[in-house]
Scaffold this motif. Structure first.
Motif, PDB file in Angstrom:
ATOM      1  N   SER A  85       7.829   5.256  -5.243  1.00 32.90           N
ATOM      2  CA  SER A  85       8.134   3.840  -5.010  1.00 32.90           C
ATOM      3  C   SER A  85       9.331   3.705  -4.079  1.00 32.90           C
ATOM      4  O   SER A  85       9.339   2.855  -3.194  1.00 32.90           O
ATOM      5  CB  SER A  85       8.375   3.132  -6.335  1.00 32.90           C
ATOM      6  OG  SER A  85       9.586   3.566  -6.893  1.00 32.90           O
ATOM      7  N   GLY A  86      10.348   4.585  -4.233  1.00 33.46           N
ATOM      8  CA  GLY A  86      11.517   4.525  -3.351  1.00 33.46           C
ATOM      9  C   GLY A  86      11.152   4.848  -1.917  1.00 33.46           C
ATOM     10  O   GLY A  86      11.464   4.094  -0.994  1.00 33.46           O
ATOM     11  N   ALA A  87      10.453   5.976  -1.728  1.00 39.25           N
ATOM     12  CA  ALA A  87      10.098   6.399  -0.372  1.00 39.25           C
ATOM     13  C   ALA A  87       9.146   5.394   0.266  1.00 39.25           C
ATOM     14  O   ALA A  87       9.275   5.052   1.442  1.00 39.25           O
ATOM     15  CB  ALA A  87       9.459   7.794  -0.418  1.00 39.25           C
ATOM     16  N   GLY A  88       8.168   4.906  -0.534  1.00 38.40           N
ATOM     17  CA  GLY A  88       7.214   3.933  -0.011  1.00 38.40           C
ATOM     18  C   GLY A  88       7.904   2.665   0.428  1.00 38.40           C
ATOM     19  O   GLY A  88       7.646   2.149   1.527  1.00 38.40           O
ATOM     20  N   ALA A  89       8.823   2.172  -0.407  1.00 38.81           N
ATOM     21  CA  ALA A  89       9.528   0.937  -0.068  1.00 38.81           C
ATOM     22  C   ALA A  89      10.382   1.135   1.178  1.00 38.81           C
ATOM     23  O   ALA A  89      10.445   0.262   2.051  1.00 38.81           O
ATOM     24  CB  ALA A  89      10.396   0.496  -1.241  1.00 38.81           C
ATOM     25  N   ALA A  90      11.047   2.307   1.275  1.00 35.03           N
ATOM     26  CA  ALA A  90      11.911   2.555   2.428  1.00 35.03           C
ATOM     27  C   ALA A  90      11.089   2.597   3.712  1.00 35.03           C
ATOM     28  O   ALA A  90      11.462   1.995   4.724  1.00 35.03           O
ATOM     29  CB  ALA A  90      12.678   3.862   2.233  1.00 35.03           C
ATOM     30  N   ASP A 137       5.960  12.225  -7.284  1.00 36.30           N
ATOM     31  CA  ASP A 137       6.016  11.647  -8.622  1.00 36.30           C
ATOM     32  C   ASP A 137       6.421  10.171  -8.515  1.00 36.30           C
ATOM     33  O   ASP A 137       7.061   9.764  -7.544  1.00 36.30           O
ATOM     34  CB  ASP A 137       6.973  12.446  -9.530  1.00 36.30           C
ATOM     35  CG  ASP A 137       8.399  12.378  -9.082  1.00 36.30           C
ATOM     36  OD1 ASP A 137       9.088  11.435  -9.466  1.00 36.30           O
ATOM     37  OD2 ASP A 137       8.807  13.281  -8.308  1.00 36.30           O
ATOM     38  N   PRO A 138       6.021   9.343  -9.479  1.00 33.46           N
ATOM     39  CA  PRO A 138       6.039   7.880  -9.335  1.00 33.46           C
ATOM     40  C   PRO A 138       7.399   7.300  -8.929  1.00 33.46           C
ATOM     41  O   PRO A 138       7.457   6.425  -8.065  1.00 33.46           O
ATOM     42  CB  PRO A 138       5.655   7.389 -10.738  1.00 33.46           C
ATOM     43  CG  PRO A 138       4.909   8.517 -11.347  1.00 33.46           C
ATOM     44  CD  PRO A 138       5.452   9.768 -10.757  1.00 33.46           C
ATOM     45  N   LEU A 172       0.795  -1.224   0.000  1.00 31.80           N
ATOM     46  CA  LEU A 172       0.000   0.000   0.000  1.00 31.80           C
ATOM     47  C   LEU A 172       0.834   1.283   0.000  1.00 31.80           C
ATOM     48  O   LEU A 172       0.487   2.245  -0.673  1.00 31.80           O
ATOM     49  CB  LEU A 172      -0.943   0.018   1.218  1.00 31.80           C
ATOM     50  CG  LEU A 172      -2.120  -0.956   1.151  1.00 31.80           C
ATOM     51  CD1 LEU A 172      -2.923  -0.897   2.441  1.00 31.80           C
ATOM     52  CD2 LEU A 172      -3.025  -0.611  -0.034  1.00 31.80           C
ATOM     53  N   LEU A 173       1.938   1.306   0.782  1.00 27.03           N
ATOM     54  CA  LEU A 173       2.641   2.578   0.981  1.00 27.03           C
ATOM     55  C   LEU A 173       3.114   3.224  -0.319  1.00 27.03           C
ATOM     56  O   LEU A 173       2.912   4.425  -0.511  1.00 27.03           O
ATOM     57  CB  LEU A 173       3.801   2.395   1.960  1.00 27.03           C
ATOM     58  CG  LEU A 173       3.394   2.438   3.428  1.00 27.03           C
ATOM     59  CD1 LEU A 173       4.584   2.184   4.319  1.00 27.03           C
ATOM     60  CD2 LEU A 173       2.760   3.777   3.779  1.00 27.03           C
ATOM     61  N   PRO A 174       3.740   2.459  -1.254  1.00 23.74           N
ATOM     62  CA  PRO A 174       4.143   3.116  -2.507  1.00 23.74           C
ATOM     63  C   PRO A 174       2.953   3.753  -3.226  1.00 23.74           C
ATOM     64  O   PRO A 174       3.077   4.825  -3.825  1.00 23.74           O
ATOM     65  CB  PRO A 174       4.731   1.959  -3.325  1.00 23.74           C
ATOM     66  CG  PRO A 174       5.189   0.980  -2.306  1.00 23.74           C
ATOM     67  CD  PRO A 174       4.190   1.073  -1.192  1.00 23.74           C
ATOM     68  N   GLN A 175       1.766   3.116  -3.143  1.00 24.99           N
ATOM     69  CA  GLN A 175       0.596   3.687  -3.809  1.00 24.99           C
ATOM     70  C   GLN A 175       0.103   4.935  -3.092  1.00 24.99           C
ATOM     71  O   GLN A 175      -0.349   5.892  -3.728  1.00 24.99           O
ATOM     72  CB  GLN A 175      -0.520   2.639  -3.858  1.00 24.99           C
ATOM     73  CG  GLN A 175      -0.047   1.349  -4.475  1.00 24.99           C
ATOM     74  CD  GLN A 175      -1.190   0.419  -4.814  1.00 24.99           C
ATOM     75  OE1 GLN A 175      -2.318   0.846  -4.986  1.00 24.99           O
ATOM     76  NE2 GLN A 175      -0.888  -0.861  -4.928  1.00 24.99           N
TER      77      GLN A 175
END
Lengths: 325, 305
Positions: B274-279, B269-270, B259-262
């Motif tokens: 994805s980087g921040a969400g994954a971290a 911006d995409p 969920l977090l990357p979304q």
């Protein structure tokens, strides 16, 4: 009393041996030997830091690699920004060791203040697991955050500089590390002899009694934990400069284990225990790692037998049980 | 993002949580009864996976492999208990950490020598291949079987601890080891049995997970550290706490990664999202642990020794 004299003699042998062998290697032209001894000095420095928390305060931190790693990342990030002219949250990069060292220590200390504030609410087995878990948290953050290399780590293209010394020469870098190690050991001795150190050691033995005489164990332990992390962070910055690479592997949990191993092999709470332990661990890797790829199996066996049958480590083996100071 | 996808991720989280429970149950049992912190528990997970993959590869039968994996882990556990752990019960936690750290080095290198440096692969048994329609979404049958197996083992463990003579002895051992020894229970044998039981559960988890990931040296330690998070959340020594903690960690970790990357993509911006969400997702369960420590320093289900 002979025990004390033997420990003084052993300490002198360790301090001078660590200086004289690389000096000989310098004349003999063996930069590899100097690099091996630089690694010993840096690991010893990191372990001197942990020795304050673990040896004096009895806090078995199984996450000290995180401060080692953070120190390395400070060196790496500062060097990268000095190289490409960008900024970190508005702060310009730097390639001066005299700037990087204090920043690495402060960064490690701040992180330790946060982690310590949570984990020092607990003790015993909880403390071990929680320090491990927090270290793992920072580790996973480092490998999944792409800006500073992620899993690949962060290369340092040009080693950071020290005024008046060419740090690219192995001997110059070694002598810096050796001096910092001796300063840290001096600081350790001062802390151990101080009122603060006395309170810290009393807390290790009986926190309730210390609280009963009006000293709050939490504040003392947290302060010791932060100081301990700052020294380990400094060692991390040096290691990144030695390998010219800030690596997330420096904060992997195995590194935390190795730091504890260094202290136990050398002798918990002993002044030069970390030096003896680091020399044995690095020496083991260099000597047996060249003979067999399965050297870790033998390291494990030696370690297991040491824990089961030879408690107290090398310094205790040679100089007896009584602690100095 | 659809409800079907969300449901599938939730099931994945449940499956991950139940496998974590198998690891955590052994750890928390060994700590509760013997007061021992065992870092080598992850190595038993690895041993289970390797022996399962090797035996299944030799015989072509997954179920024989599963039995071999569990048996190997239990035997390794019993051997370790008799030779090493027994000397550590009276030592402080530092000695226990160090000795079991040494055991990790020995067992990892030993596995490398025995099975070679390359990863092994374990096939899903023919009986459990394919997917099953769960109404909202089709779901891999094998993963569903893992969920069922996890629930089954948890129930079995609950019956064993709560309803059998061995369970009574284990609970008595947690409360007062001198007293049950005085009452004529062979406490040494009991310790060996408890340790082997925990090892078998870890081996079972390793063998089961071996079919959905590669079987390699070092696979046990990430799971071990998550199992630590689980039992810190649940309360050290509490099986019920391990269950709740494992499900929390499994579901929150899996859903966070999904969920977090979304969520971040809504305002970043995409590529950055994805980087921040994954971290952030990678540290989510540790933040949960910190939060629970603030509210309940001894975990959700503290055990009063």
């Amino acid at each position: 009393m002979p025990d004390k004299r033997r420990e003084y003699a052993l300490n002198a042998v360790l301090a001078l041996g660590l200086l004289l062998v690389p000096l000989w290697a310098y004349w003999a032209g063996s930069p590899f030997t100097i690099t091996v001894f630089t690694r010993i000095a840096i690991f010893a420095l990191a372990a001197v830091g942990l020795n304050i928390a673990l040896g004096l305060g009895g806090m078995v931190s199984f996450g000290h690699a995180v401060y080692f790693g953070v120190g390395g990342y400070v060196a790496g990030i500062a060097a990268q920004h000095a190289f490409n002219g960008e900024t970190f949250l508005g702060i310009a990069g730097a390639n001066q060791m005299l700037i990087i060292w204090p920043v690495a220590m402060i960064a490690a200390g701040l992180l330790a203040a946060v982690i310590g504030a949570f984990s020092l609410r607990t003790s015993g087995i909880f403390f071990i697991m929680i320090t491990l878990a927090f270290a793992q948290m920072v580790y996973y953050f480092a490998i999944s955050w792409p800006t500073y290399g992620g899993e690949d780590g962060l290369p340092i293209y040009v080693r950071n500089t020290f005024p008046g010394l060419n740090t690219m020469r192995p001997w110059n870098l070694f002598i810096l590390c050796w001096c910092l190690l001796m300063l840290a050991i001096g600081a350790f001795a001062l802390i151990r002899a101080s009122r603060f150190g006395a309170a810290l050691m009393a807390i290790r033995q009986n926190p309730d009694r210390v609280a009963a005489v009006g000293i709050s164990p939490f504040g003392i332990k947290l302060a010791a934990f932060v100081i301990s992390a700052m020294i380990t962070g400094l060692a991390g910055a040096l290691m990144a400069d030695l390998s010219r690479f800030a690596s997330p592997a420096a904060m992997a949990w195995t590194m935390s284990g190795e730091l504890i191993v260094i202290i136990i092999l050398g002798g918990t709470g002993r002044l030069f225990g970390p030096v003896a332990g680091a020399a044995v661990l690095v020496g083991f890797e260099v000597i047996f790692g060249g003979m067999t790829e399965h050297w870790r199996l033998w390291l494990g066996l030696v370690l297991l037998l040491t824990v089961l049958f030879a408690r107290g480590g090398i310094v205790t083996l040679i100089a007896g049980r009584e602690r100095l100071g | 993002m659809t409800a079907a996808l969300l449901f599938e991720q939730f099931l994945n989280g449940l499956q991950f949580g139940l496998m974590l429970f198998l690891m955590s149950a052994g750890l928390t049992l060994v700590f509760g009864v013997m007061g021992l912190i065992n870092l080598a528990h992850g190595s038993l997970f690895m041993i289970g996976a390797f022996f399962c993959a090797a035996a299944a590869g030799l015989t072509g039968n997954f179920w024989l492999g599963l039995a071999a994996g569990m048996a190997a882990a239990a035997a390794a556990g019993a051997l370790i208990e008799v030779t090493v752990m027994r000397r550590l019960y009276t030592r402080d936690h530092l000695d226990q950490v160090l000795a079991t750290f040494a055991l990790i080095l020995i067992l990892s290198e030993g596995t490398k020598i025995l099975f070679g440096p390359f990863p092994l692969y374990l096939d899903v048994p023919p009986l459990l291949t394919g997917t099953v329609d769960l109404g909202l979404t089709p779901y891999p049958l094998y993963r569903l079987a893992l969920i069922v197996a996890g629930i089954g083992v948890a129930l079995g463990l609950w019956l064993l601890i709560g309803r059998t003579r061995l369970g009574i002895r284990i609970r008595a051992g947690e409360n007062d080891r001198e007293m049950i020894a005085a009452l004529g229970v062979n406490i040494r044998a009991l310790y060996t049995v408890v340790f082997a039981l925990g090892a078998a559960l870890a081996g079972l988890a390793g063998a089961l997970v071996g079919a959905v990931q590669s079987v390699q040296v070092g696979m046990g330690e990430p799971v071990l550290i998550l199992a630590f998070v689980v039992i810190v959340i649940g309360g050290i020594g509490s099986i019920r706490g391990a269950m709740v903690g494992a499900l929390l960690v499994g579901v929150i970790d899996t859903m966070g990664r999904f969920l977090l990357p979304q969520v971040f993509a809504l305002f970043l911006d995409p590529s950055k999202a994805s980087g921040a969400g994954a971290a952030l997702a990678s540290i989510l369960v540790y933040l949960l642990m910190a939060l629970i420590l603030v509210i309940r320093p001894k975990g959700l289900f503290p055990v009063h020794a």
